[in-house]
Design a protein around this motif. Structure first.
Motif, PDB file in Angstrom:
ATOM      1  N   ASP A 167      44.936  45.996 -50.085  1.00 12.57           N
ATOM      2  CA  ASP A 167      45.689  44.753 -49.910  1.00 12.57           C
ATOM      3  C   ASP A 167      47.061  44.902 -50.585  1.00 12.57           C
ATOM      4  O   ASP A 167      47.128  45.173 -51.787  1.00 12.57           O
ATOM      5  N   ARG A 200      49.103  42.786 -51.587  1.00 10.61           N
ATOM      6  CA  ARG A 200      49.318  41.841 -52.699  1.00 10.61           C
ATOM      7  C   ARG A 200      48.692  42.368 -53.980  1.00 10.61           C
ATOM      8  O   ARG A 200      49.125  42.033 -55.078  1.00 10.61           O
ATOM      9  N   VAL A 201      47.645  43.192 -53.853  1.00 10.78           N
ATOM     10  CA  VAL A 201      47.069  43.823 -55.046  1.00 10.78           C
ATOM     11  C   VAL A 201      47.942  44.999 -55.476  1.00 10.78           C
ATOM     12  O   VAL A 201      48.255  45.152 -56.661  1.00 10.78           O
ATOM     13  N   ARG A 244      38.874  50.486 -45.054  1.00 12.20           N
ATOM     14  CA  ARG A 244      39.845  49.412 -45.193  1.00 12.20           C
ATOM     15  C   ARG A 244      41.124  49.911 -45.830  1.00 12.20           C
ATOM     16  O   ARG A 244      41.143  50.906 -46.518  1.00 12.20           O
ATOM     17  N   GLU A 262      51.047  45.468 -55.226  1.00 13.65           N
ATOM     18  CA  GLU A 262      52.306  45.126 -55.909  1.00 13.65           C
ATOM     19  C   GLU A 262      52.095  44.651 -57.351  1.00 13.65           C
ATOM     20  O   GLU A 262      53.041  44.579 -58.120  1.00 13.65           O
ATOM     21  N   MET A 263      50.867  44.367 -57.727  1.00 15.46           N
ATOM     22  CA  MET A 263      50.592  43.983 -59.122  1.00 15.46           C
ATOM     23  C   MET A 263      50.286  45.186 -60.012  1.00 15.46           C
ATOM     24  O   MET A 263      50.231  45.064 -61.226  1.00 15.46           O
ATOM     25  N   LEU A 264      50.037  46.328 -59.390  1.00 17.23           N
ATOM     26  CA  LEU A 264      49.539  47.473 -60.152  1.00 17.23           C
ATOM     27  C   LEU A 264      50.660  48.250 -60.827  1.00 17.23           C
ATOM     28  O   LEU A 264      51.761  48.374 -60.283  1.00 17.23           O
ATOM     29  N   VAL A 265      50.367  48.771 -62.002  1.00 22.87           N
ATOM     30  CA  VAL A 265      51.249  49.704 -62.696  1.00 22.87           C
ATOM     31  C   VAL A 265      50.401  50.895 -63.137  1.00 22.87           C
ATOM     32  O   VAL A 265      49.165  50.850 -63.066  1.00 22.87           O
ATOM     33  N   GLY A 316      40.379  51.750 -49.378  1.00 22.67           N
ATOM     34  CA  GLY A 316      41.101  50.514 -49.683  1.00 22.67           C
ATOM     35  C   GLY A 316      41.028  50.086 -51.137  1.00 22.67           C
ATOM     36  O   GLY A 316      41.645  49.101 -51.513  1.00 22.67           O
ATOM     37  N   ILE A 317      40.281  50.809 -51.967  1.00 20.57           N
ATOM     38  CA  ILE A 317      40.149  50.433 -53.385  1.00 20.57           C
ATOM     39  C   ILE A 317      41.030  51.367 -54.235  1.00 20.57           C
ATOM     40  O   ILE A 317      40.765  52.568 -54.308  1.00 20.57           O
ATOM     41  N   PRO A 318      42.087  50.823 -54.859  1.00 17.02           N
ATOM     42  CA  PRO A 318      42.884  51.676 -55.737  1.00 17.02           C
ATOM     43  C   PRO A 318      42.071  52.110 -56.949  1.00 17.02           C
ATOM     44  O   PRO A 318      41.414  51.283 -57.588  1.00 17.02           O
ATOM     45  N   VAL A 319      42.093  53.400 -57.227  1.00 18.62           N
ATOM     46  CA  VAL A 319      41.314  53.957 -58.349  1.00 18.62           C
ATOM     47  C   VAL A 319      42.308  54.314 -59.457  1.00 18.62           C
ATOM     48  O   VAL A 319      42.919  55.366 -59.456  1.00 18.62           O
TER      49      VAL A 319
END
Lengths: 266, 77
Positions: B15, B17-18, B12, B20-23, B54-57
């Motif tokens: 997302d 939308r996820v 995958r 853009e929330m990450l720093v 698809g999973i940000p680590v």
């Protein structure tokens, strides 16, 4: 120290948590949703989501929930759960509870259920929750607690300190990634010291059958035997807290969960 | 464990939308999304955080350290 241990422990036993009745259906889960009263426009974050049960419980009530954990295998379970339940608004990210990788002021709700006892630095975790919450945002916390004067009245403070140490040693023997359960009063203090308004707290007894509890993380038989000794031969304050008993020839005891609901002032 | 989720699901994309929330968890600064390499780059921490299936680590110990050349190249983007 504990982080890689946590990843090892939960990486190996992710599926056991996905099917664990306590984690999936624990009374505290329904109670938490009831107390939080989530709103449909909310952005939510579930920290140390494990197999994703808490995130999945909130997903139908909010705009979006991010299920975060540091263990890949747990996040895989959380994603499977989201797919199985058709929760398109539940996303996953691998994020450390004490160093949240989210912008400040992004969430209306941060949940964390039955996990902080693994965290090495609780005040830092609470500070990060504060940071990522919007003003007016809700912090909903559930964790096992250690005995203190609030949960186990009638004992001296020295006896309670001993009982808290013995209880944490009991948990660590079963699960080396266990760091420390705090007492209820200590939790309240950390939450308010961080700046939150504590709007609700309660304790919930959780009856556990000893054998499946001891086996869930793959403890050796010799370890399970020692755990049983610690449970049934403990000092009076520990006994009063854990309430070991035989029911239909099976050994049961009770863990205490605390639910705290706190709000970041506007 | 009995089943391997990686085989049960298609790979995958993360997302947006996820993302853009990450720093950056260390510096709390904005990240650059390298879609081709599936990495989130923190210029301030000189780290590239992987996105796996698809999973940000977002764990520094899982991130790739960036060398001066890569940082300079980013500067030109």
């Amino acid at each position: 120290m504990a982080k890689s241990l946590v990843q090892q422990q939960f990486g190996a036993h992710a599926a056991a948590y996905a099917t664990s009745a306590v984690h999936a259906k624990g009374a505290s889960l329904g109670r938490l949703v009831e107390l939080v009263r989530p709103e449909p426009h909310w952005q939510a974050l579930d920290i140390a989501t494990g197999a994703g049960h808490t995130a999945a419980a909130f997903a139908p009530h909010v705009a979006r929930v991010i299920a975060s954990d540091i263990t890949d295998e747990m996040l895989a379970q959380a994603r499977k759960l989201a797919m199985a339940k058709g929760l398109a608004n539940m996303e996953t990210a691998s994020v450390d509870a004490e160093a949240l990788a989210f912008e400040s002021g992004r969430f209306d709700l941060v949940t964390c259920r039955i996990a902080p006892h693994h965290f090495p630095d609780i005040p830092m975790f609470a500070g990060e929750v504060w940071r990522v919450l919007k003003p007016g945002g809700t912090f909903a916390l559930v964790d096992n607690i250690a005995p203190d004067a609030e949960s186990t009245p009638g004992f001296s403070s020295a006896d309670l300190r001993e009982a808290a140490l013995a209880y944490n040693a009991f948990e660590t023997m079963r699960d080396p990634s266990h760091n420390r359960c705090l007492g209820l009063a200590e939790w309240s203090e950390i939450v308010t010291d961080t700046g939150f308004d504590l709007v609700h707290k309660e304790r919930l007894g959780k009856d556990m059958e000893f054998q499946p509890w001891a086996e869930r993380l793959g403890a050796e038989p010799a370890t399970i035997a020692r755990l049983k000794d610690m449970l049934v031969d403990g000092e009076p304050a520990l006994q009063a807290f854990l309430r070991p008993r035989l029911e239909q020839e099976k050994l049961w005891f009770t863990l205490d969960e605390a639910i705290l609901i706190a709000r970041k002032p506007r | 464990m009995a089943d391997t989720p990686a085989q049960a699901e298609p790979s995958r994309r993360a997302d947006p939308r996820v993302l853009e929330m990450l720093v950056c968890p260390l510096t709390k600064t904005a990240l650059i999304y390298d879609e081709a390499r599936q990495e989130l780059i923190s210029r301030a921490a000189r780290l590239a955080y992987p996105i796996r299936d698809g999973i940000p680590v977002m764990l520094p110990e899982e991130a790739r350290a960036l060398d001066d050349d890569e940082l300079r190249h980013l500067g030109k983007k």
